[in-house]
Design a protein around this motif. Structure first.
Motif, PDB file in Angstrom:
ATOM      1  N   PRO A  89     -59.956   3.886   0.610  1.00  0.00           N
ATOM      2  CA  PRO A  89     -59.656   4.555   1.881  1.00  0.00           C
ATOM      3  C   PRO A  89     -58.708   5.743   1.708  1.00  0.00           C
ATOM      4  N   SER A 127     -62.115   7.184   7.588  1.00  0.00           N
ATOM      5  CA  SER A 127     -61.590   5.989   6.929  1.00  0.00           C
ATOM      6  C   SER A 127     -60.723   5.163   7.865  1.00  0.00           C
ATOM      7  N   GLN A 140     -67.575   1.898   5.513  1.00  0.00           N
ATOM      8  CA  GLN A 140     -66.381   2.737   5.451  1.00  0.00           C
ATOM      9  C   GLN A 140     -66.671   4.026   4.698  1.00  0.00           C
TER      10      GLN A 140
END
Length: 453
Positions: A89, A127, A140
């Motif tokens: 992320p 994210s 994601q």
């Protein structure tokens, strides 16, 4: 079969709404960033020697990037590419730092671009929302890609090529078709939002008849080779400057690295021209409109100032400087080839992008969106040649490569870490690899400054 169709329909609906949401959010952020940047540059231009403070400002930018929220280091496009490719992320503070530090860099006179903050913010926001919605790692990643595509599309007003650039730049030789639909939706939505919020884009339709004459076609081939060389020069300058300034940092301190880099840029502004500092929109808008070059070596000067800016601690995008370099290189080679400077500048703008970023498809489509459909065949040829000329070089070190441009024959994915490939390596290849490994011990690591003092 019915379940499969229903599942596909569900995913289409799901990603339509998710991509639209990301496009709206990123488009709004793009518009806000671009308006702040324009107002900041307009205010800064009231001071003729605005760049005189670069030696101090570059160090301040470096200090803020490393010391403020030190856990957030994902504020460059290359870092975002690495995060996406490794399913990791991007944090919220990285988004904030990317937006703020990029405005700071360009306002101070650093040679950087405006697209990276928007694309990086898009990936970060994608994210953040993906984790908020508790999506799995694959989804994601899709949200981050949609955010990058929306960011690129919104910042330049190129909804199709901008969205495609976000897909193509991640992995050379592979396009993520499974994300293409949501990426296009996000890109188109972001463009519509930025337009609605009053962002003005600059387009330069070419005024020429699309006659595919053999003589002009040969000139485009020669120009494509030249643009490939320009992209290699720029890429290598970025690497060399990082090595040199990294060495300077190890011998002294980050302050002197930034100070000396800033002094070099100030000297360029004082004794050559401030045109090669800052965002540099006038540097390619002028030649695309048919204006004269300040110097036939303008593309080299801009390559140099951009490399110094990033090596000395500046933060920002790389695509806008590539536009400058490509347009100036095209206008310069036009006099040698005896062609229209504006047309060749347009070809150079997209072809150098194709070679430097390894994105020939999105660069070719971008030519249509920026300059009109008539330029399409010439732009496609120039982009592909430049892409092939640049080899495995890229301005994005984290970009993955599964296509060897240096080989003839069918294109297949190449895994250079596979044992069988290592066994097939020629004697010359082993010698070159040995020399490269030796050089790594002699030359400081050119990637970033994560372990600096």
């Amino acid at each position: 079969m019915f379940d499969r169709k229903r599942n596909s329909f569900y995913h289409l609906i799901k990603w339509f709404f998710l991509a639209t949401f990301i496009g709206v959010v990123v488009g709004a952020v793009d518009a806000a960033f671009l308006k702040v940047l324009d107002k900041t540059i307009h205010w800064r231009n009231q001071f003729p020697l605005y760049y005189i403070g670069l030696p101090v400002f570059l160090y301040a930018i470096w200090w803020l990037s490393r010391k403020a929220a030190p856990q957030a280091q994902d504020y460059s496009t290359d870092a975002v590419i690495n995060k996406i490719n490794t399913y990791r992320p991007v944090g919220f503070w990285s988004v904030a730092k990317s937006l703020f530090l990029s405005v700071f860099t360009m306002a101070a006179g650093g040679s950087a671009g405006k697209e990276a903050p928007c694309a990086d913010a898009g990936a970060g926001l994608g994210s953040v929302f993906a984790r908020l919605f508790r999506m799995d790692l694959e989804d994601q990643r899709k949200m981050m890609i949609c955010g990058v595509s929306a960011g690129f599309a919104g910042v330049f007003g190129v909804p199709i090529s901008g969205a495609l650039f976000g897909l193509e730049v991640l992995w050379v030789g592979h396009i993520f078709y499974e994300v293409m639909f949501p990426a296009f939706i996000a890109g188109i939505t972001a463009f519509q939002v930025t337009t609605y919020l009053g962002v003005d884009y600059i387009y330069h339709p070419m005024n020429f008849e699309p006659v595919f004459a053999e003589k002009f076609f040969l000139k485009v081939l020669v120009a494509g080779l030249f643009f490939g060389v320009v992209s290699i020069i720029f890429t290598e300058l970025l690497k060399l400057s990082k090595v040199l300034f990294r060495y300077l940092t190890l011998k002294t301190s980050p302050f002197w690295r930034s100070f000396i880099g800033g002094v070099v840029l100030v000297l360029v502004g004082l004794f050559i021209s401030p045109l090669y500092l800052g965002l540099g929109m006038d540097g390619f808008n002028g030649v695309l409109a048919g204006g004269a070059l300040e110097s036939p070596f303008g593309f080299l000067i801009k390559s140099f100032t951009t490399a110094v800016t990033f090596a000395a601690g500046g933060v920002g995008g790389i695509v806008t400087p590539i536009f400058f370099i490509g347009a100036q290189a095209g206008a310069a080679v036009a006099s040698f080839l005896g062609t229209d400077p504006a047309t060749m500048a347009a070809l150079g703008l997209v072809a150098v992008l194709a070679g430097a970023a390894n994105t020939p498809l999105s660069a070719s489509i971008m030519a249509i969106e920026l300059f009109g459909a008539e330029i399409a065949p010439y732009a496609a040829v120039a982009c592909v040649i430049s892409f092939l000329m640049s080899g495995r070089q890229s301005v994005y070190a984290s970009q993955r490569v599964s296509f060897d441009k240096d080989k003839s024959g069918p294109s297949v994915p190449v895994d250079y870490d596979h044992p069988q490939h290592a066994q097939r390596m020629t004697k010359k290849g082993r010698v070159l690899k040995t020399l490269k490994d030796m050089a790594k011990h002699l030359i400081p690591d050119p990637k970033g400054f994560d372990d600096e003092k």
